[in-house]
Structure formats: structure tokens, C-alpha cells
Design a protein around this motif. Structure first.
Motif, PDB file in Angstrom:
ATOM      1  N   THR A   1       0.839  -1.211   0.000  1.00 27.26           N
ATOM      2  CA  THR A   1       0.000   0.000   0.000  1.00 27.26           C
ATOM      3  C   THR A   1       0.871   1.258   0.000  1.00 27.26           C
TER       4      THR A   1
ATOM      5  N   ARG B   1      -6.165   4.027   6.224  1.00 33.16           N
ATOM      6  CA  ARG B   1      -5.038   3.137   6.543  1.00 33.16           C
ATOM      7  C   ARG B   1      -5.367   2.235   7.735  1.00 33.16           C
TER       8      ARG B   1
ATOM      9  N   GLU C   1      -4.829  -5.506  -1.916  1.00 33.18           N
ATOM     10  CA  GLU C   1      -5.549  -6.598  -1.247  1.00 33.18           C
ATOM     11  C   GLU C   1      -6.025  -7.642  -2.259  1.00 33.18           C
TER      12      GLU C   1
HETATM   13  N1  ASP Z   1      -3.446  -2.239   3.146  1.00 37.21           N
HETATM   14  C1  ASP Z   1      -4.070  -1.174   3.902  1.00 37.21           C
HETATM   15  C2  ASP Z   1      -3.016  -0.341   4.612  1.00 37.21           C
HETATM   16  O1  ASP Z   1      -1.827  -0.619   4.505  1.00 37.21           O
HETATM   17  C3  ASP Z   1      -5.116  -1.680   4.832  1.00 37.21           C
HETATM   18  C4  ASP Z   1      -4.616  -2.524   5.974  1.00 37.21           C
HETATM   19  O2  ASP Z   1      -3.488  -3.024   5.955  1.00 37.21           O
HETATM   20  O3  ASP Z   1      -5.370  -2.717   6.927  1.00 37.21           O
HETATM   21  O4  ASP Z   1      -3.350   0.610   5.271  1.00 37.21           O
END
Ligand code: ASP
Ligand code: ADP
Ligand code: MG
Length: 407
Positions: free
Chosen positions: A47, A150, A74
Motif C-alpha cells: 500500500t 489506513r 488486497e
Molecule cells: N493495506 C491497507 C493499509 O496498509 C489496509 C490494511 O493493511 O489494513 O493501510
């Protein structure tokens, strides 16, 4: 035989080797004849990488397109995990938020879940599948992809547990539960075995990113037991977040947290007239800006000053809105400082024990750390410090309450 929701965060799914570990946890529940819904995050730092790539295209944020981009991480994980389980002869199916669908409002980058349609998941469970869901994403009523902010995969997991009437939600991560401070900052942390939803909500909201605060709200509302445990320590007992009874007059300090992404805005020379403060904060709320600590000067003169904090992510937009309305607000100057951190101590009974604030400030004083703002509530005290001092502040306050003084 019940439904169990398991969630695995970014570091738990980072490599194929780690996905193997994840599959062991899933198979363990299947062997107990449970039905399993799995929620996963993007692998490792995916991300962060996607956001860095977005910034290479443009510095301006286009919220709808941002969500289309960051939701991709995801999708990769659900496909890989489903393939891995299938290759081990388990029936598994991957689902993106829109395929379920998880319906949300249209507040891109920080959308909230309105409703989850259970039919698709229930049908896959009924026909013997492990259902693997992409965390942190949904779809609004116009078919646009949305994300939850996040860390939002925790919220997908607990929301699914509530909606599917699951027995419990297991949040697997890279630490073995919730501790009295971030174990990456303080090495003498104490594990919390059981914690109430209210206390956990404060810890999460004040920066303990081990759980997304909105998942704790949902857990509380629907009474879902949430276990936080380690993906890698096999016999991990972790922490249970539940409706724990606490004796109101007990003083229990739960932990010390920090949030390093805070900025402060000061409005200098706001006209000292009834309604001006209201006008300012109404303007911010109409623009969905969350304001946290507020300090106002006494207003003994014809003008007054107001300082307040917002998250770093909201700083640019807040300044834009204030500059546009500077005349209407009759403000002389709008100043801001970045690179601040909010360090908090959380625990039931803090408000009734004056010594807590004094001990916290003493810990900062002993370490030469300047406080820029202070705020207190029934169950927390927060101070604003320079971001460079934040780790030291957490360590010093933790030492004061958990190692030195007898709280
Ligand atoms: N992939 C997203 C993030 O890094 C959501 C998560 O990890 O919960 O914020
Ligand atoms: P995941 O990728 O599994 O969602 P996160 O990085 O979001 O994991 O959350 C886990 C991290 O939360 C831990 O690695 C730890 O550094 C941090 N953390 C912060 N405060 C706490 C706390 N009080 N107890 C446990 N972990 C904490
Ligand atoms: Mg997380």
C-alpha cells in the motif's frame, strides 16, 4: 460448528512463506469443523508503494482514483491465498469488496460501511468454501470503489464477523497482542490479557495502530469478541477485547501511545465576538475536518487566538478552507506547525487522580521535553510534543507508570 473470521495483516502475508503460515491457521479452524472467513491486507509495504507511485504521477489527491489504486494491493493477496489453499485441496474462493458487496458511503479514502450483503458469502460457506475477502475496501451506491483509511482491514474483519453472526474475530498480526506501549519503542512493555472495548478504543484512537479504531467501535456495538494474536508464535494467547467489567473507581493505566502525524493551526486575531468560535468550527465540520485538541485564549481583548490540531493528512485542505474564509472569519493571521506528535496515557480513573498528570509531566520534564498543548478527559491525558521527542516521551512516561511508580 460456527463461523470464525480471521484477519491477517500486511506483514503476516508479506511472502509466500508467510502465506504458508497463514494457511496453517485457516486449516486449524477447518479441522475443528468451523466455517472460516478470512480477511487479508495487501502484502508487506504494497500500500505504501502504491501511494508513492501515486505521488509520482501528481502531488494533488484525486480521492476516487486514489481508492481505485490503493485497493489493488488486497486483491493480489486474496488471489494468491485462494490459489495456495486450492493447491492443498481445500475449497477456497477470493472476493473483492464489490463482489460481496460491502456497501459504503462515498467518502473516498475514509469511507464507512453502511451494509454488508451476506448472501454471497453464506452460499460459498454452505457449499464448503473458505471465503477469502479483500480488506479495507467496499463499493458505494453508484458502483465506485471506496477504501476505509489506513489500517482499515481490521474494520472489514470485525464488520463481517458482526454481519455473519460469527463466534469471534481473530486479528493475527506481527505482535502477540496489545501491550502497555508499542513493543517496537519500549522493550519493557507488559501484555494486556483482557481489555474492554472502551479502553481499546482510546488506545487505538490515540495511535496504537495494532487495531483500527473503527473495528473496536463495531466490536463494541455488536459484542464481538476480538482476539489480537501473533501469526508467527504458534501457541499465542494474545489479547481479548471484550465487554470487560471494570470497577469505576479503580485506577488502571492501560498504556502509553503516540500519534506522529499531527499538525497545529493557530488563528491569530479572531474577532472576539459571540459566535466566532462556533463559525470557525462549523466551517471545519461542514468540510469533514476532524479537529482534536483545541486551546483558546481568554478573550479579554477585542481579538482572541485559537489553536487546534488536525491530522497531517488534513492539513493542506484545512489551510485552504481557512484561507478562503479568512475575511469572513475576520482572522488576522493563520499559522501552522507540522512535525508534532500527540503522546497519550490511557486508563480508567485518570480524571479522579490528580497525581497522574503531575507524574506524566514530571517524566517529560526529567527528559527535557517541551509540551506544546495538553488535553485531559475521564480516561486520558494527551500532550503535544515535537515529533523528534515522541519515542523518548513514550519511553519516559511508560517507565514512570509501569516501572517506577506504583499505579
Ligand atoms: N493495506 C491497507 C493499509 O496498509 C489496509 C490494511 O493493511 O489494513 O493501510
Ligand atoms: P498489521 O499489518 O498486522 O495490520 P499493524 O502494523 O497495523 O499490523 O499493527 C501492528 C503493530 O502495531 C505492531 O507491530 C506494533 O508496532 C504496533 N503497536 C502500536 N502500539 C501497540 C500496542 N500498544 N500494542 C501492540 N502493538 C502496538
Ligand atoms: Mg493494521
Amino acid at each position: 460448528m460456527g463461523i470464525i473470521v480471521q484477519k491477517f495483516g500486511g506483514s503476516s502475508v508479506a511472502t509466500l512463506e508467510k502465506l504458508e503460515k497463514v494457511s496453517e491457521h485457516i486449516i486449524e479452524e477447518i479441522n475443528k469443523k468451523n466455517q472460516v472467513v478470512v480477511v487479508v491486507s495487501a502484502q508487506g509495504k504494497t500500500t505504501d508503494r502504491l501511494i508513492a507511485e501515486e505521488k509520482e504521477v501528481t502531488k494533488k489527491v484525486y480521492p476516487r482514483e486514489h481508492d481505485v489504486l490503493v485497493s489493488v494491493g488486497e486483491q493480489i493477496t486474496i488471489a494468491k491465498l485462494a490459489m495456495l489453499l486450492k493447491s492443498k485441496n481445500y475449497n477456497a474462493v477470493s472476493l473483492c469488496g464489490w463482489q460481496i458487496p460491502i456497501l459504503t458511503d462515498s467518502n473516498y479514502t475514509n469511507s464507512r460501511i453502511r451494509y454488508i450483503h451476506n448472501e454471497t458469502i453464506n452460499e460459498y460457506l454452505r457449499t464448503g468454501n473458505i471465503v477469502i475477502v479483500a480488506g479495507f475496501q467496499g463499493i458505494d451506491e453508484n458502483g465506485n470503489i471506496t477504501t476505509f483509511g489506513r489500517g482499515g482491514s481490521d474494520t472489514t474483519a470485525v464488520a463481517l464477523a458482526a454481519s455473519l453472526d460469527a463466534e469471534r474475530c481473530d486479528i493475527f498480526t506481527d505482535v502477540d497482542g496489545v501491550y502497555s506501549a508499542d513493543p517496537r519503542i519500549v522493550d519493557t512493555v507488559k501484555k494486556i490479557k483482557t481489555i474492554s472495548y472502551e479502553e481499546m478504543l482510546e488506545l487505538s484512537s490515540m495511535g496504537a495502530k495494532v487495531l483500527h479504531n473503527r473495528c473496536v467501535e463495531i466490536g463494541k456495538k455488536y459484542n464481538i469478541p476480538i482476539y489480537v494474536k501473533s501469526t508467527f508464535e504458534r501457541k499465542s494467547l494474545g489479547t481479548l477485547v471484550t465487554n470487560k467489567e471494570s470497577f469505576l473507581e479503580d485506577l488502571t493505566i492501560n498504556g502509553v501511545t503516540k500519534d506522529d502525524y499531527i499538525s497545529r493551526i493557530t488563528i491569530v486575531g479572531l474577532e472576539n465576538k459571540i459566535g466566532k468560535t462556533y463559525q470557525l468550527f462549523k466551517l471545519l465540520s461542514e468540510n469533514s475536518i476532524n479537529v482534536d485538541i483545541i486551546v483558546q485564549s481568554f478573550g479579554e481583548h477585542i481579538t482572541k487566538d485559537i489553536a487546534f490540531t488536525v491530522k497531517m493528512n488534513d492539513l493542506a485542505r484545512t489551510l485552504e478552507i481557512l484561507e478562503e474564509n479568512k475575511e469572513k472569519l475576520s482572522a488576522k493571521e493563520i499559522l501552522h506547525s507540522e512535525n508534532l506528535s500527540k503522546v497519550s496515557i490511557i486508563g480508567v480513573g485518570i480524571a479522579n487522580k490528580p497525581g497522574v498528570a503531575a507524574s506524566m509531566f514530571e517524566a517529560l520534564y526529567e527528559n527535557n521535553i517541551n509540551m506544546h498543548m495538553v488535553t485531559t478527559s475521564e480516561i486520558k491525558i494527551s500532550v503535544l510534543v515535537d515529533v523528534n521527542d515522541s519515542d523518548l516521551a513514550v519511553k519516559a512516561i511508560h517507565q514512570k507508570f509501569f516501572e517506577t511508580e506504583n499505579y
